[in-house]
Design an enzyme around this catalytic site. Sequence first.
Site, PDB file in Angstrom:
ATOM      1  N   ARG A  54       0.849  -1.196   0.000  1.00  0.00           N
ATOM      2  CA  ARG A  54       0.000   0.000   0.000  1.00  0.00           C
ATOM      3  C   ARG A  54       0.883   1.243   0.000  1.00  0.00           C
ATOM      4  O   ARG A  54       1.055   1.910   1.026  1.00  0.00           O
ATOM      5  CB  ARG A  54      -0.922  -0.032   1.213  1.00  0.00           C
ATOM      6  CG  ARG A  54      -1.899  -1.202   1.177  1.00  0.00           C
ATOM      7  CD  ARG A  54      -2.582  -1.402   2.511  1.00  0.00           C
ATOM      8  NE  ARG A  54      -3.523  -2.525   2.458  1.00  0.00           N
ATOM      9  CZ  ARG A  54      -4.074  -3.088   3.528  1.00  0.00           C
ATOM     10  NH1 ARG A  54      -3.764  -2.640   4.738  1.00  0.00           N
ATOM     11  NH2 ARG A  54      -4.918  -4.095   3.398  1.00  0.00           N
ATOM     12  N   ASP A  56       2.474   4.903  -0.382  1.00  0.00           N
ATOM     13  CA  ASP A  56       1.952   6.209   0.020  1.00  0.00           C
ATOM     14  C   ASP A  56       1.790   7.143  -1.178  1.00  0.00           C
ATOM     15  O   ASP A  56       2.277   6.881  -2.273  1.00  0.00           O
ATOM     16  CB  ASP A  56       2.909   6.872   1.025  1.00  0.00           C
ATOM     17  CG  ASP A  56       2.885   6.196   2.383  1.00  0.00           C
ATOM     18  OD1 ASP A  56       1.880   5.540   2.705  1.00  0.00           O
ATOM     19  OD2 ASP A  56       3.878   6.327   3.115  1.00  0.00           O
ATOM     20  N   ARG A 201      11.759   4.919   3.801  1.00  0.00           N
ATOM     21  CA  ARG A 201      11.975   6.369   3.775  1.00  0.00           C
ATOM     22  C   ARG A 201      12.704   6.855   5.028  1.00  0.00           C
ATOM     23  O   ARG A 201      13.491   7.807   4.965  1.00  0.00           O
ATOM     24  CB  ARG A 201      10.643   7.088   3.610  1.00  0.00           C
ATOM     25  CG  ARG A 201      10.044   6.909   2.213  1.00  0.00           C
ATOM     26  CD  ARG A 201       8.580   7.299   2.159  1.00  0.00           C
ATOM     27  NE  ARG A 201       8.374   8.690   2.573  1.00  0.00           N
ATOM     28  CZ  ARG A 201       7.175   9.201   2.838  1.00  0.00           C
ATOM     29  NH1 ARG A 201       6.084   8.441   2.756  1.00  0.00           N
ATOM     30  NH2 ARG A 201       7.061  10.473   3.192  1.00  0.00           N
TER      31      ARG A 201
END
Length: 255
Positions: A54, A56, A201
């Site tokens: 999923r 972002d 990230r």
Amino acid sequence: MEDTKKRVMLIVAYDGTNYCGWQIQPNGNTIEGELNRALSELLGEKIIVSGASRTDAGVHSCGNVAVFDTIARMPAEKISYALNQRLPEDIVVQCSQTVPPDFHPRHVKSKKTYEYRILNREFRDPNRRLDTYFYYRHLDVHAMREAAGYLVGEHDFKSFCSIHARVETTVRRIYALTVDKKEDIITIRITGNGFLYNMVRIIAGTLIRVGTGEYKPEQIPEILAAKDREMAGPTAPAHGLTMIGIEYEDLEEKS
């Protein structure tokens, strides 16, 4: 004669710039929403896909995976061709094929690979603004590479996970983590058995801090041991991240 239901897997590439991420949301276009719409129109039945990752808002993909069930007689391998005629130009299905009816892309053993790309130069390049994170300060790639080595293996990555994540365990295994530079682009490539929310990230943000000299490479074990999000670096912007692809052991064994 009853129609036979089959499960179809899609390999999906997309530029995430104009989307609110993968997962359907009340307000805003999503990758999942576009796939559901186009598939339902194409096959004449309500289709709801299940995705492997999923991603972002703003995150890109070369090979995210989704599956869906259908009673349509159209051969699975032909669906990608017809589907791409109905999708926006920034979403392209690379492959479609049948998989076992119990196959689910998030519930089987896999290796996922992501790349985080940093444009490290004095001035921005307008042609790379959508798929790289511009960072003007010089980054020490050798130090970043040394720091990355400490993250390889099985660790508790709680320090590298968003505090909003809801998971049973924050232990993950990193199989490979490389940092390379070609001209002005630094590429952080990471392969693991799964990733926590914002984990890649946050790793990128932490390695950037190492590259500037704010963190030393040998501080990485301390950050891991602390199991404290405040100890790691910032979450790097989404647009520098691309999902490269997913390897499924079970599918390879059966193929």
